[in-house]
Design a protein around this motif. Sequence first.
Motif: not given
Length: 116
Positions: A96-116
């Motif tokens: 979601y983090t990668v796809a959201g940044s590619v699709m310019n989703l607003p949540l992906a800009e400021c939220v990091d969803l990688t678990p590590w």
Amino acid sequence: MCRRVAVSCLLVVIVAVEPAAAQESAVCEVDRLPGMISGFFQLTTAIGLLGLVVVWQADSLIELFTLRPEQREGLKRHKRTALRSTVILVVLGPLYTVAGSVMNLPLAECVDLTPW
């Protein structure tokens, strides 16, 4: 007639899109919300990984004392299902983090969803 319809549609699109465009960064503007979302995702991923370990060990222990082949196959299926669910849980956040940044989703800009 076509010109009126086109102008009306254009005005509706501009009026409808402008409030949505203004709300795109609303999640990022809240003080602690991005950190809370990231922390929640990391917590659920950690609990999911811990659950996989518990299920895997319990199924392996039960499998030692199982005599019937149908039961053994059922336990192996259960272990594969638990592993598949955990892989999906671990892969979903970074995807979601990668796809959201590619699709310019607003949540992906400021939220990091990688678990590590």
